[in-house]
Design a protein around this motif. Structure first.
Motif, PDB file in Angstrom:
ATOM      1  N   TRP A   3       0.827  -1.308  -0.256  1.00  0.00           N
ATOM      2  CA  TRP A   3      -0.029  -0.135  -0.301  1.00  0.00           C
ATOM      3  C   TRP A   3       1.124   1.118  -0.263  1.00  0.00           C
ATOM      4  O   TRP A   3      -0.022   2.185  -0.076  1.00  0.00           O
ATOM      5  N   ASN A   4       2.067   1.064   0.384  1.00  0.00           N
ATOM      6  CA  ASN A   4       3.369   2.038   0.869  1.00  0.00           C
ATOM      7  C   ASN A   4       4.064   2.243  -1.259  1.00  0.00           C
ATOM      8  O   ASN A   4       4.373   2.985  -1.360  1.00  0.00           O
ATOM      9  N   HIS A   5       2.971   1.937  -2.273  1.00  0.00           N
ATOM     10  CA  HIS A   5       4.165   1.810  -3.111  1.00  0.00           C
ATOM     11  C   HIS A   5       2.991   2.244  -4.401  1.00  0.00           C
ATOM     12  O   HIS A   5       1.880   2.139  -4.283  1.00  0.00           O
ATOM     13  N   TYR A   6       3.343   4.141  -5.106  1.00  0.00           N
ATOM     14  CA  TYR A   6       2.529   4.099  -5.991  1.00  0.00           C
ATOM     15  C   TYR A   6       3.443   4.322  -6.957  1.00  0.00           C
ATOM     16  O   TYR A   6       4.544   4.341  -7.720  1.00  0.00           O
ATOM     17  N   VAL A  76      14.255  12.750 -23.290  1.00  0.00           N
ATOM     18  CA  VAL A  76      13.832  12.523 -21.648  1.00  0.00           C
ATOM     19  C   VAL A  76      15.016  12.681 -20.172  1.00  0.00           C
ATOM     20  O   VAL A  76      15.928  12.997 -20.854  1.00  0.00           O
ATOM     21  N   LEU A  77      14.359  13.340 -19.594  1.00  0.00           N
ATOM     22  CA  LEU A  77      15.270  13.424 -17.835  1.00  0.00           C
ATOM     23  C   LEU A  77      14.582  12.495 -16.922  1.00  0.00           C
ATOM     24  O   LEU A  77      13.520  12.223 -16.758  1.00  0.00           O
ATOM     25  N   GLU A  78      15.673  11.571 -16.128  1.00  0.00           N
ATOM     26  CA  GLU A  78      14.774  10.838 -15.886  1.00  0.00           C
ATOM     27  C   GLU A  78      15.668  11.445 -14.459  1.00  0.00           C
ATOM     28  O   GLU A  78      17.252  11.756 -14.204  1.00  0.00           O
ATOM     29  N   ILE A  79      15.041  10.714 -13.332  1.00  0.00           N
ATOM     30  CA  ILE A  79      15.885  11.490 -11.782  1.00  0.00           C
ATOM     31  C   ILE A  79      15.120  10.253 -10.604  1.00  0.00           C
ATOM     32  O   ILE A  79      14.834   9.416 -11.218  1.00  0.00           O
ATOM     33  N   ALA A  80      16.200   9.628  -9.979  1.00  0.00           N
ATOM     34  CA  ALA A  80      16.306   8.970  -8.942  1.00  0.00           C
ATOM     35  C   ALA A  80      16.118   9.134  -7.537  1.00  0.00           C
ATOM     36  O   ALA A  80      16.892  10.504  -7.219  1.00  0.00           O
ATOM     37  N   MET A  81      15.273   8.832  -6.986  1.00  0.00           N
ATOM     38  CA  MET A  81      14.508   9.530  -5.371  1.00  0.00           C
ATOM     39  C   MET A  81      14.884   9.299  -4.284  1.00  0.00           C
ATOM     40  O   MET A  81      14.942   7.682  -4.438  1.00  0.00           O
ATOM     41  N   SER A  82      15.506   9.323  -2.931  1.00  0.00           N
ATOM     42  CA  SER A  82      15.969   8.756  -2.056  1.00  0.00           C
ATOM     43  C   SER A  82      14.874   9.997  -0.589  1.00  0.00           C
ATOM     44  O   SER A  82      15.250  11.314  -1.200  1.00  0.00           O
ATOM     45  N   GLY A  83      14.725   9.232   0.053  1.00  0.00           N
ATOM     46  CA  GLY A  83      13.942  10.617   1.626  1.00  0.00           C
ATOM     47  C   GLY A  83      13.201   9.905   1.455  1.00  0.00           C
ATOM     48  O   GLY A  83      12.328   9.075   1.654  1.00  0.00           O
ATOM     49  N   ASP A  84      11.790  10.835   1.523  1.00  0.00           N
ATOM     50  CA  ASP A  84      10.707  10.495   2.307  1.00  0.00           C
ATOM     51  C   ASP A  84       9.897   9.572   1.101  1.00  0.00           C
ATOM     52  O   ASP A  84       9.094   9.149   1.242  1.00  0.00           O
ATOM     53  N   VAL A 108       7.286   4.903  -7.138  1.00  0.00           N
ATOM     54  CA  VAL A 108       8.065   5.338  -5.952  1.00  0.00           C
ATOM     55  C   VAL A 108       6.986   4.584  -4.271  1.00  0.00           C
ATOM     56  O   VAL A 108       6.682   3.893  -5.113  1.00  0.00           O
ATOM     57  N   ALA A 109       7.899   4.337  -3.394  1.00  0.00           N
ATOM     58  CA  ALA A 109       7.664   3.705  -2.539  1.00  0.00           C
ATOM     59  C   ALA A 109       7.694   5.164  -1.233  1.00  0.00           C
ATOM     60  O   ALA A 109       8.670   5.437  -1.746  1.00  0.00           O
ATOM     61  N   VAL A 110       6.454   4.798  -0.539  1.00  0.00           N
ATOM     62  CA  VAL A 110       6.505   5.887   0.565  1.00  0.00           C
ATOM     63  C   VAL A 110       7.330   5.853   1.665  1.00  0.00           C
ATOM     64  O   VAL A 110       7.242   4.594   2.280  1.00  0.00           O
ATOM     65  N   ASN A 111       8.168   6.319   2.219  1.00  0.00           N
ATOM     66  CA  ASN A 111       8.526   6.206   3.280  1.00  0.00           C
ATOM     67  C   ASN A 111       8.613   7.025   4.844  1.00  0.00           C
ATOM     68  O   ASN A 111       9.151   7.230   5.557  1.00  0.00           O
ATOM     69  N   LYS A 112       8.118   8.217   4.113  1.00  0.00           N
ATOM     70  CA  LYS A 112       7.767   8.963   5.388  1.00  0.00           C
ATOM     71  C   LYS A 112       6.337   7.875   6.855  1.00  0.00           C
ATOM     72  O   LYS A 112       5.878   7.593   6.212  1.00  0.00           O
ATOM     73  N   PRO A 113       6.875   7.793   7.961  1.00  0.00           N
ATOM     74  CA  PRO A 113       6.356   7.766   8.387  1.00  0.00           C
ATOM     75  C   PRO A 113       4.671   7.956   8.466  1.00  0.00           C
ATOM     76  O   PRO A 113       3.731   7.045   8.729  1.00  0.00           O
ATOM     77  N   LEU A 114       4.612   9.245   8.771  1.00  0.00           N
ATOM     78  CA  LEU A 114       2.928   9.401   8.733  1.00  0.00           C
ATOM     79  C   LEU A 114       1.951   9.072   7.800  1.00  0.00           C
ATOM     80  O   LEU A 114       0.969   8.265   7.966  1.00  0.00           O
ATOM     81  N   LEU A 115       2.655   8.929   6.338  1.00  0.00           N
ATOM     82  CA  LEU A 115       1.940   8.792   5.049  1.00  0.00           C
ATOM     83  C   LEU A 115       1.959   6.936   5.321  1.00  0.00           C
ATOM     84  O   LEU A 115       1.001   6.335   5.076  1.00  0.00           O
TER      85      LEU A 115
END
Length: 148
Positions: A3-6, A76-84, A108-115
């Protein structure tokens, strides 16, 4: 199901040539000028930045974006994301009639604890929040490009 994967996809038809759209999208540090939900882009180097976003819901997301692909020839423009959020995002800019189609894909996967805590009941709201952010981004980019 995690449920934290979008997965998100947005299509932005734009009334300007692809080269102008690509040039605007490759300048992430300018996003706060035209995209209200992108609150800050703080460059850490040529290919890395810390980005803070906040849409309608009362929380901000902070992540580090690292450029993984920058290819004007293919649009094409692409990024890798890390953090929340952790994952990747990609713009693909192509000609469409007399204008441009900018396609945004994000996984993405959500890492932010509240979410994470509200993942199941909040999922439809989080997805709607993302749609509102993308709609505002398209409107902002059109106004920015037409004023340029």
């Amino acid at each position: 199901m995690d449920w934290n994967h979008y997965r998100f996809r947005s299509l932005w038809p734009l009334p300007v040539p692809p080269a102008r759209v690509y040039a605007a999208l490759e300048r992430a540090e300018d996003y706060p000028r035209w995209w209200p939900q992108v609150r800050a882009v703080n460059r850490l180097g040529d290919t890395t930045a810390v980005i803070i976003i906040r849409s309608v819901l009362p929380y901000a997301m902070t992540f580090t974006a690292r450029e993984t692909r920058h290819d004007p020839a293919t649009g094409v423009l692409e990024i890798a994301m890390s953090g929340d959020i952790e994952g990747w995002a990609r713009w693909t800019v192509t000609a469409a009639g007399t204008g441009t189609l900018a396609r945004y894909d994000q996984v993405v996967a959500v890492n932010k604890p509240l979410l994470r805590r509200f993942a199941v009941p909040g999922r439809p709201v989080f997805r709607a929040n993302h749609r509102l952010m993308m709609r505002a981004g398209r409107r902002g980019l059109v106004a920015y490009l037409e004023a340029d």
